[in-house]
Design a protein around this motif. Structure first.
Motif, PDB file in Angstrom:
ATOM      1  N   GLY A  59      26.094  22.628  25.487  1.00 36.97           N
ATOM      2  CA  GLY A  59      27.184  23.613  25.468  1.00 36.97           C
ATOM      3  C   GLY A  59      27.196  25.172  25.618  1.00 36.97           C
ATOM      4  N   ASN A  60      26.558  25.585  23.875  1.00 34.60           N
ATOM      5  CA  ASN A  60      26.815  27.038  24.324  1.00 34.60           C
ATOM      6  C   ASN A  60      25.093  27.400  24.304  1.00 34.60           C
ATOM      7  OD1 ASN A  60      28.913  27.189  22.119  1.00 34.60           O
ATOM      8  ND2 ASN A  60      27.787  26.185  19.957  1.00 34.60           N
ATOM      9  N   LYS A  63      27.034  28.381  27.855  1.00 35.94           N
ATOM     10  CA  LYS A  63      27.206  29.769  27.474  1.00 35.94           C
ATOM     11  C   LYS A  63      26.310  31.120  27.088  1.00 35.94           C
ATOM     12  CE  LYS A  63      31.712  27.716  24.547  1.00 35.94           C
ATOM     13  NZ  LYS A  63      31.888  27.388  23.433  1.00 35.94           N
ATOM     14  N   ASP A 149      28.587  13.500  17.428  1.00 30.90           N
ATOM     15  CA  ASP A 149      29.835  14.226  17.757  1.00 30.90           C
ATOM     16  C   ASP A 149      29.966  14.416  18.915  1.00 30.90           C
ATOM     17  OD1 ASP A 149      29.634  17.144  17.321  1.00 30.90           O
ATOM     18  OD2 ASP A 149      27.357  15.772  17.028  1.00 30.90           O
ATOM     19  N   ASN A 151      30.173  16.712  20.327  1.00 28.44           N
ATOM     20  CA  ASN A 151      30.166  18.701  21.344  1.00 28.44           C
ATOM     21  C   ASN A 151      28.543  18.242  21.410  1.00 28.44           C
ATOM     22  OD1 ASN A 151      29.908  20.995  21.066  1.00 28.44           O
ATOM     23  ND2 ASN A 151      29.012  21.008  18.969  1.00 28.44           N
ATOM     24  N   GLU A 159      27.863   8.797  27.007  1.00 34.47           N
ATOM     25  CA  GLU A 159      28.492   8.176  27.735  1.00 34.47           C
ATOM     26  C   GLU A 159      28.919   8.201  28.663  1.00 34.47           C
ATOM     27  OE1 GLU A 159      32.039  11.167  27.944  1.00 34.47           O
ATOM     28  OE2 GLU A 159      33.342  10.280  27.022  1.00 34.47           O
TER      29      GLU A 159
ATOM     30  N   TYR B  82      40.953  11.769  22.138  1.00 29.29           N
ATOM     31  CA  TYR B  82      39.239  11.815  23.058  1.00 29.29           C
ATOM     32  C   TYR B  82      39.521  12.921  23.497  1.00 29.29           C
ATOM     33  CZ  TYR B  82      39.838   6.759  21.696  1.00 29.29           C
ATOM     34  OH  TYR B  82      39.930   5.406  21.902  1.00 29.29           O
ATOM     35  N   PRO B  83      39.070  13.736  23.500  1.00 30.82           N
ATOM     36  CA  PRO B  83      39.196  15.554  23.533  1.00 30.82           C
ATOM     37  C   PRO B  83      38.662  15.292  24.505  1.00 30.82           C
ATOM     38  CG  PRO B  83      37.942  15.463  21.457  1.00 30.82           C
ATOM     39  CD  PRO B  83      38.151  13.919  21.917  1.00 30.82           C
ATOM     40  N   SER B  84      37.340  14.178  24.742  1.00 29.70           N
ATOM     41  CA  SER B  84      36.430  14.795  26.197  1.00 29.70           C
ATOM     42  C   SER B  84      36.403  13.298  26.829  1.00 29.70           C
ATOM     43  CB  SER B  84      34.900  14.922  25.473  1.00 29.70           C
ATOM     44  OG  SER B  84      34.702  13.083  24.920  1.00 29.70           O
ATOM     45  N   GLY B  85      37.405  12.414  26.992  1.00 25.10           N
ATOM     46  CA  GLY B  85      37.448  11.635  28.120  1.00 25.10           C
ATOM     47  C   GLY B  85      37.764  12.288  29.224  1.00 25.10           C
ATOM     48  N   GLY B 342      33.229  20.628  14.487  1.00 25.10           N
ATOM     49  CA  GLY B 342      32.755  19.571  15.084  1.00 25.10           C
ATOM     50  C   GLY B 342      32.591  19.963  16.847  1.00 25.10           C
ATOM     51  N   MET B 344      33.658  22.453  18.151  1.00 22.86           N
ATOM     52  CA  MET B 344      34.126  23.708  18.827  1.00 22.86           C
ATOM     53  C   MET B 344      32.892  24.147  19.599  1.00 22.86           C
ATOM     54  SD  MET B 344      36.228  26.216  17.670  1.00 22.86           S
ATOM     55  CE  MET B 344      36.290  27.536  19.496  1.00 22.86           C
ATOM     56  N   GLY B 345      31.524  23.681  19.732  1.00 25.27           N
ATOM     57  CA  GLY B 345      30.807  24.295  20.139  1.00 25.27           C
ATOM     58  C   GLY B 345      30.712  24.099  21.856  1.00 25.27           C
ATOM     59  N   GLU B 346      31.809  22.601  21.940  1.00 22.83           N
ATOM     60  CA  GLU B 346      31.890  22.412  23.593  1.00 22.83           C
ATOM     61  C   GLU B 346      32.293  22.572  24.261  1.00 22.83           C
ATOM     62  OE1 GLU B 346      29.545  20.043  26.453  1.00 22.83           O
ATOM     63  OE2 GLU B 346      28.495  20.813  24.910  1.00 22.83           O
ATOM     64  N   ALA B 347      33.581  22.387  23.245  1.00 26.15           N
ATOM     65  CA  ALA B 347      35.282  23.004  23.780  1.00 26.15           C
ATOM     66  C   ALA B 347      35.020  24.583  24.535  1.00 26.15           C
ATOM     67  CB  ALA B 347      35.776  23.466  22.926  1.00 26.15           C
ATOM     68  N   ASP B 348      35.201  24.372  26.264  1.00 20.60           N
ATOM     69  CA  ASP B 348      35.039  25.149  27.086  1.00 20.60           C
ATOM     70  C   ASP B 348      35.622  26.311  26.918  1.00 20.60           C
ATOM     71  OD1 ASP B 348      33.000  27.166  28.165  1.00 20.60           O
ATOM     72  OD2 ASP B 348      32.192  25.099  29.317  1.00 20.60           O
ATOM     73  N   HIS B 349      35.208  27.716  26.486  1.00 16.74           N
ATOM     74  CA  HIS B 349      36.154  28.668  26.483  1.00 16.74           C
ATOM     75  C   HIS B 349      36.509  29.354  28.060  1.00 16.74           C
ATOM     76  CE1 HIS B 349      38.046  32.542  25.139  1.00 16.74           C
ATOM     77  NE2 HIS B 349      38.540  32.404  25.255  1.00 16.74           N
ATOM     78  N   VAL B 350      35.147  29.142  29.264  1.00 13.21           N
ATOM     79  CA  VAL B 350      35.647  29.225  29.949  1.00 13.21           C
ATOM     80  C   VAL B 350      36.752  28.711  31.183  1.00 13.21           C
ATOM     81  CG1 VAL B 350      33.861  29.833  31.917  1.00 13.21           C
ATOM     82  CG2 VAL B 350      33.144  29.623  30.531  1.00 13.21           C
ATOM     83  N   MET B 351      37.001  27.464  30.661  1.00 10.12           N
ATOM     84  CA  MET B 351      37.739  26.594  32.013  1.00 10.12           C
ATOM     85  C   MET B 351      39.235  27.155  30.788  1.00 10.12           C
ATOM     86  SD  MET B 351      35.164  23.405  31.545  1.00 10.12           S
ATOM     87  CE  MET B 351      36.153  22.173  31.339  1.00 10.12           C
ATOM     88  N   ARG B 355      41.075  21.680  25.706  1.00  8.28           N
ATOM     89  CA  ARG B 355      40.503  20.679  25.015  1.00  8.28           C
ATOM     90  C   ARG B 355      40.005  22.101  23.209  1.00  8.28           C
ATOM     91  NH1 ARG B 355      34.130  18.314  26.046  1.00  8.28           N
ATOM     92  NH2 ARG B 355      33.931  17.905  23.898  1.00  8.28           N
TER      93      ARG B 355
END
Lengths: 271, 391
Positions: A59-60, A63, A149, A151, A159, B82-85, B342, B344-351, B355
């Motif tokens: 993801g990073n 970005k 994780d 992430n 998944e 389930y933040p990514s579900g 844990g 933070m990385g994938e939680a996308d700011h752009v969107m 999440r």
């Protein structure tokens, strides 16, 4: 004095001259080892090139390519629609280079008698429908389920390929890296986990999935169920003959394939 | 000598006494210099206060969109994380609970040990030994948390899994034996003192021995119970509680030792003069007198434990569940700090996704908790100062 000054200027000049001799790579921890091996090899043969590799997650990496802070984004999954859109909105054209194939091995403790699991069974274990090893031919022990994780690209691939949109149980433990997942499985005799094929060693046992062992051949040919390509993304196709171009095509050379294999991934040409 | 001193005094005397503030006749430059100096100092001081306000502002600014997107009920009352579900679920109840559980565990580990160590340092050990021991305890605070986390993951977790029961039993004996002995002596003493007569001494011995045996039996039963335990997963709330407790120790020891020292020699000598023993002085005089300082130390320790990230991320198991039953510390839990780190990385700011903002909502929760802790410790400190001034 003047001479050293001129020399310094010349050095700085070459460092920032047209063809970028500094390559910045960021992204997946799974692709990281490939990038590092490539970088080491490339810098040895081209001493004037400086390559830095960071591992902060797919993801990073995406970005970074959107923000233009890296030359190559290492990703263990393809870019998401939103990421691709953000990149094109920012005037960049993410271009995928598949540098290797990665099988996700499902690993258990070496002492565990269970040898084969189907994708459905693995899914049942992760959703909590199966909670004891005795239900799938193992000892009467509660299964300790270890996941990467949310992430990580490895999680995302697992998944996508295994979970089939079902949710993991609340009791699933999460760890932050492939190494940590392997460490948890090798030290816990009732554990099950999943790691990239490159992280399987003799301290853990990889089970066969649907009867197919996770080997380079089964992964590259696609017969192994839990496999995925690994990407390096650049902004557009690199200028031919540039260091960037040479770097993202390194995996096609004999030496590049040897390095990919050496780390435990599967060369794209391993049919 | 004295006349000479007086002589020098007289030579200084003729000059007018210098005021601490600038005199009216001070030059303009002196005034400007003074104003600049004061302004600079004020800016530096204001900067630290302002940075707190900025942190509050930025965290709350990014936390609010989450509540606008998802409301507050799901966040605080459900436990499906389930933040990514697809669709995602953001129930943080189990995560808040996990943070609370490991912090409570750390308090149970660190507070009795920390206060006992502080009392020992301040009132029991000889001065020279104390000078050597205190820095050693404070070194604990200098060990990076990732090293603690590594130890918890690689050493403690496998040990709990393979020999969990016996390890716990031995630990219970180590802690319980001196405790039982001490309690039985004190309780026997107290009970015997109610009876007057020739046989008090014998009665006291008999009572003490009986109580010690009773306690010993209890310990033996507890040990047997613990030894039978089978720990499925070593990365659990207990593991993290132990490590967090050790990490909070130096804070608690150091601050409570200072509080105990600050009660002063007068109080101790007064107590001894009234015929109190050292134990009575410590328990009935010194500790009550230093109680607010000790409480402040405990609160600081709690804040250290609740804010710790690396150890819980590595060794708590990160399973977003409320253990069954809720006090079962042998099951993995997930904490607020580990979730923020844990995810933070994938939680996308752009969107600008929920999440991403949910992590700020959690950070705001953490900030609120430590802010309340801080207020509490400040309140305790103020109350004591007033109490001391009152006497």
């Amino acid at each position: 004095m003047l001479r050293t000054l001129i020399l310094a200027c010349a050095l700085i000049g070459t460092a920032f001259a047209g063809d970028p001799s500094t390559l910045v790579l960021d992204g997946s921890t799974t692709v990281g080892p490939i990038a590092k091996a490539f970088a080491e090899y490339y810098m040895q043969n081209n001493p004037d090139v400086n390559i830095t590799v960071s591992e902060s997650g797919s993801g990073n990496g995406a970005k970074s390519i959107v923000n233009g802070t890296c030359d190559i984004a290492n990703m263990s999954r393809f870019m998401k629609h939103e990421e691709f859109k953000a990149a094109t909105d920012a005037g960049r054209m993410p271009t995928a280079h598949v540098v290797a194939m990665d099988g996700i091995a499902v690993v258990v403790h070496p002492a565990n008698p269970v040898k084969d699991l189907t994708v459905d069974k693995i899914r049942d274990i992760y959703t909590g429908a199966i909670t004891n090893w005795k239900d799938i031919g193992g000892p009467n022990k509660k299964i300790i389920v270890v996941s990467r994780d949310t992430n990580s690209g490895t999680y995302e691939t697992f998944e996508t390929l295994v979970m089939n949109k079902q949710k993991m149980a609340g009791s699933v433990e999460y760890v932050g890296s492939n190494g940590a997942a392997r460490q948890r499985v090798q030290s816990t005799d009732a554990a099950i986990g999943y790691v990239g094929l490159g992280f399987v060693d003799n301290t853990v046992k990889a089970v066969t999935v649907n009867g197919v062992a996770a080997t380079p051949q089964t992964v590259a040919s696609g017969t192994y169920a839990v496999a995925r390509p690994l990407f390096m993304f650049t902004n557009g196709y690199p200028k031919l003959g540039s260091h960037l171009h040479a770097f993202v095509t390194l995996h096609l050379t004999a030496k590049g394939q040897e390095m990919v294999e050496g780390i435990g991934f599967v060369p794209v040409t391993a049919y | 000598m004295t006349s000479e001193a007086r002589g020098t005094d007289r030579t200084i005397d003729p000059r007018p006494p210098r005021s601490l503030l600038l005199s009216r006749s001070a030059s303009r430059w002196a005034r400007i210099a003074a104003a600049t100096g004061q302004g600079l100092l004020f800016l530096v001081t204001a900067f630290s206060a302002a940075s707190i306000l900025f942190i509050f502002y930025f965290i709350i600014r990014d936390a609010l969109p989450f509540f606008q997107l998802r409301g507050i009920t799901e966040f605080l009352t459900t436990k499906d994380w389930y933040p990514s579900g697809t669709p995602p679920h953001f129930g943080a109840l189990a995560i808040f609970f996990g943070s609370g559980l490991v912090t409570l565990g750390a308090v149970v580990v660190a507070v009795p040990m920390g206060i006992a160590a502080a009392v020992c340092l301040s009132d029991v050990l000889p001065f020279t030994l104390r000078q050597a021991v205190k820095p050693v305890i404070e070194i604990l605070a200098a060990i990076p948390s990732v090293a603690y986390g590594f130890f918890a993951l690689v050493v403690l977790a496998p040990m709990l899994q393979s020999h969990g029961g016996p390890v716990l039993a031995v630990a219970a004996w180590c802690v319980g034996t001196p405790l039982v002995l001490l309690m039985s002596v004190v309780a026997g003493d107290l009970a015997a003192s109610r009876f007057t007569g020739a046989r008090t001494r014998i009665l006291r011995y008999a009572l003490t021995v009986a109580l010690a045996m009773l306690g010993g039996f209890g310990l033996w039963r507890l040990g047997a119970e613990l030894r039978g335990l089978d720990i499925d997963s070593g990365t659990n709330a207990l593991n993290v509680s132990l490590i967090l407790g050790i990490m909070a120790l130096p804070t608690i020891v150091s601050v409570s030792e200072d509080a105990l020292q600050a009660t002063g020699r007068d109080l101790r000598e007064g107590s001894y003069a009234l015929g109190a023993t050292r134990a009575e002085t410590i328990v009935k005089v010194i500790i009550p007198a230093a109680s607010s300082g000790i409480l402040a130390a405990v609160i600081l320790g709690v804040m250290r434990a609740i804010g710790e990230t690396m150890v819980v991320w590595m060794a708590s198991g990160n399973a977003a569940q409320i253990p069954d039953p809720w006090y079962n510390v042998l099951q993995p839990v997930r904490t607020l700090t580990a979730t923020i780190a844990g995810d933070m990385g994938e939680a996308d700011h752009v969107m600008g996704s929920a999440r991403y903002h949910v992590l700020f909502a959690m950070a705001a929760g953490l900030l609120l908790i430590s802010f309340l802790c801080n207020l509490a410790s400040e309140h305790v400190r103020r109350r004591t100062l007033r109490g001391i001034e009152g006497t």
